[in-house]
Design an enzyme around this catalytic site. Structure first.
Site, PDB file in Angstrom:
ATOM      1  N   ASN A   1      60.381  68.037  21.968  1.00  0.00           N
ATOM      2  CA  ASN A   1      59.768  68.259  22.933  1.00  0.00           C
ATOM      3  C   ASN A   1      60.586  69.163  23.612  1.00  0.00           C
ATOM      4  O   ASN A   1      61.266  68.893  24.450  1.00  0.00           O
ATOM      5  CB  ASN A   1      59.415  66.945  23.796  1.00  0.00           C
TER       6      ASN A   1
ATOM      7  N   ARG B   1      55.946  69.002  20.133  1.00  0.00           N
ATOM      8  CA  ARG B   1      54.835  68.872  21.303  1.00  0.00           C
ATOM      9  C   ARG B   1      54.477  70.306  21.734  1.00  0.00           C
ATOM     10  O   ARG B   1      55.529  70.898  22.029  1.00  0.00           O
ATOM     11  CB  ARG B   1      55.526  68.041  22.375  1.00  0.00           C
TER      12      ARG B   1
ATOM     13  N   HIS C   1      47.743  65.502  28.566  1.00  0.00           N
ATOM     14  CA  HIS C   1      47.796  63.890  28.157  1.00  0.00           C
ATOM     15  C   HIS C   1      47.104  63.753  26.927  1.00  0.00           C
ATOM     16  O   HIS C   1      46.911  62.381  26.974  1.00  0.00           O
ATOM     17  CB  HIS C   1      47.756  62.998  29.532  1.00  0.00           C
TER      18      HIS C   1
ATOM     19  N   ARG D   1      51.251  66.744  43.178  1.00  0.00           N
ATOM     20  CA  ARG D   1      50.177  67.517  43.071  1.00  0.00           C
ATOM     21  C   ARG D   1      49.038  66.956  43.690  1.00  0.00           C
ATOM     22  O   ARG D   1      48.832  65.849  43.740  1.00  0.00           O
ATOM     23  CB  ARG D   1      49.842  67.737  41.622  1.00  0.00           C
TER      24      ARG D   1
ATOM     25  N   GLU E   1      53.987  58.580  23.246  1.00  0.00           N
ATOM     26  CA  GLU E   1      53.627  60.193  22.680  1.00  0.00           C
ATOM     27  C   GLU E   1      54.409  60.490  21.572  1.00  0.00           C
ATOM     28  O   GLU E   1      53.647  61.274  20.424  1.00  0.00           O
ATOM     29  CB  GLU E   1      53.580  61.008  23.887  1.00  0.00           C
TER      30      GLU E   1
END
Ligand code: ADP
Length: 397
Positions: free
Chosen positions: A7, A91, A180, A241, A384
């Site tokens: 990643n 990823r 996601h 956010r 993940e």
């Protein structure tokens, strides 16, 4: 089979070496400050985490080389040589409309990922840098790209379109993509296994609640709607956010405070969410502590977040014409019994009945609804990296 999962960020790179068949993690770590002074962390499974060490990493290639050296080290390594790495799974944040599943990386694929840079200007270039560095250090090893957006490509147009002039979609690819996806796909698969059903038989609502949060409706194993949008700014309020808001607010606030659009977006991405409302922290643990000490705004921020998730559960149950199970995952979903309870309570009318004792579980796959709850509620830790390794293995085999 061993798969290295990468990643890559602009100045960092996370890695894990795992066996996708058994799910066993062999080693993991982090390269940081790439292009600056280079810090390297490595942990072999079952051994203590080593302190970060200084390793010169002018580029991502030296970072990958440091990973190889650590994995094959005679004292602390977990493999004899690079030959024991059968494939690499990368990823990649944005696959646009080009990718609806993970793919073997070829020159054409690299070009298509490049074409998606305008959609993820911070992430895709870093992901590409990581892929190219790996190709340099590990020539001949098959590599697979796993996209955060791919799982959501099954959404119907009515869910992914914005009610804007159609040209923005046609010419500029402005639409809901969702993120996601790797996490939602993984927990949806685990939910089917836990319930002893085929994915095709299930209507699921997956709540990935962490620093960034998204909720996804999964009907018959396919994502049919999700709360993040064109960017990961949309949906429920998050750590910093804003989540969804009336776009009219932008003009009002920008005029009033003389903000540029970049400054406004910085406020929406970095200074809003539960941090903005509470003025305390973006971390839900801090907010709970502050609320217990009497900070009302911290309580309000958590309440707004929980309410946002609850509303989406209702919306997605309506969208799918029912729901068999609700999944909680990621930092908050896996750890906060109080927030899971706050979100799922009051949904008895639609067949959700929590089990307060079972809901005390943390970080392990658990049914947290009552035995007679028509809708099952599941706590499922996300993974993940394992999903990326599983996809990678399936493609290279
Ligand atoms: P990221 O989106 O960065 O991957 P995570 O999935 O790791 O985020 O989630 C981080 C969030 O999980 C933080 O806000 C943290 O406070 C929250 N979290 C972790 N443990 C708990 C807990 N016991 N109670 C409430 N929130 C928690």
């Amino acid at each position: 089979m061993n798969v290295l999962v990468i990643n890559a960020g602009s100045s960092s790179l996370k890695y894990q070496l795992l066996n996708p068949d058994s799910g066993v993690l062999l080693a993991k770590g982090l390269c940081e400050r790439i292009g600056i002074d280079g810090k390297f962390t490595y942990k072999a499974e079952g051994k203590a985490t080593k302190d970060a060490v200084d390793v010169p990493m002018p580029t991502h290639a030296e970072a990958i080389q440091a990973v190889m050296d650590a994995l094959t080290d005679s004292a602390n390594g977990v493999i004899g040589s690079m030959k024991e790495i059968d494939a690499v799974g990368h990823r990649v944040v944005h696959g646009g409309e080009a990718f609806n599943k993970s793919v073997l990386i070829t020159d054409e694929v690299l070009k298509a990922i490049e074409d998606c840079i305008p959609l993820a200007p911070l992430h895709n270039p870093a992901n590409l840098t990581g892929i190219r560095a790996c190709q340099k250090v590990m020539p001949g090893v098959p590599m697979v790209a796993v996209f955060d957006t791919a799982f959501h490509q099954t959404m119907p147009a009515r869910a992914y379109m914005y009610a804007l002039p159609y040209e923005y979609y046609e010419n500029d690819k402005v639409r809901r993509y969702g993120f996601h996806g790797t996490s939602h796909k993984y927990v949806a698969g685990r939910a089917a296994a836990m319930l002893g059903k085929k994915p095709e038989e299930l209507k699921l609502i997956s709540c990935h609640l962490g620093n960034g949060s998204s909720v996804t409706a999964v009907d018959g194993g396919k994502s049919v709607d999700t709360s993040m949008g064109f960017t990961p700014l949309a949906g429920v309020p998050m750590g910093t956010r804003s989540g969804d808001l009336d776009a009219g607010i932008l003009q009002y606030v920008m005029n009033k405070y003389g903000l540029s659009i970049d400054e406004m977006l910085n406020v929406l991405n970095k200074k809003s969410g539960v941090q903005g409302v509470s003025g305390v922290s973006s971390d839900f643990r801090d907010l709970t502590d502050a609320f217990e000490k009497g900070n009302e705004r911290a309580g309000l921020a958590v309440d707004m977040f929980n309410y946002g998730v609850k509303k989406l559960i209702g919306a997605y149950a309506a969208a799918m014409g029912g729901v068999d199970a609700i999944i909680f995952t990621a930092g908050v979903g896996e750890n906060s019994a109080a927030q899971r309870m706050a979100i799922a309570s009051g949904l008895e009318f639609m067949g959700v009945k929590m089990d307060a004792d079972a809901n005390k579980a943390r970080g392990k796959e658990t049914v947290i609804s009552a035995p007679d709850s028509r809708v099952k509620v599941l706590l499922i830790p996300t993974n993940e990296e394992l999903m990326i390794a599983m996809d990678t293995a399936a493609i290279v085999k």
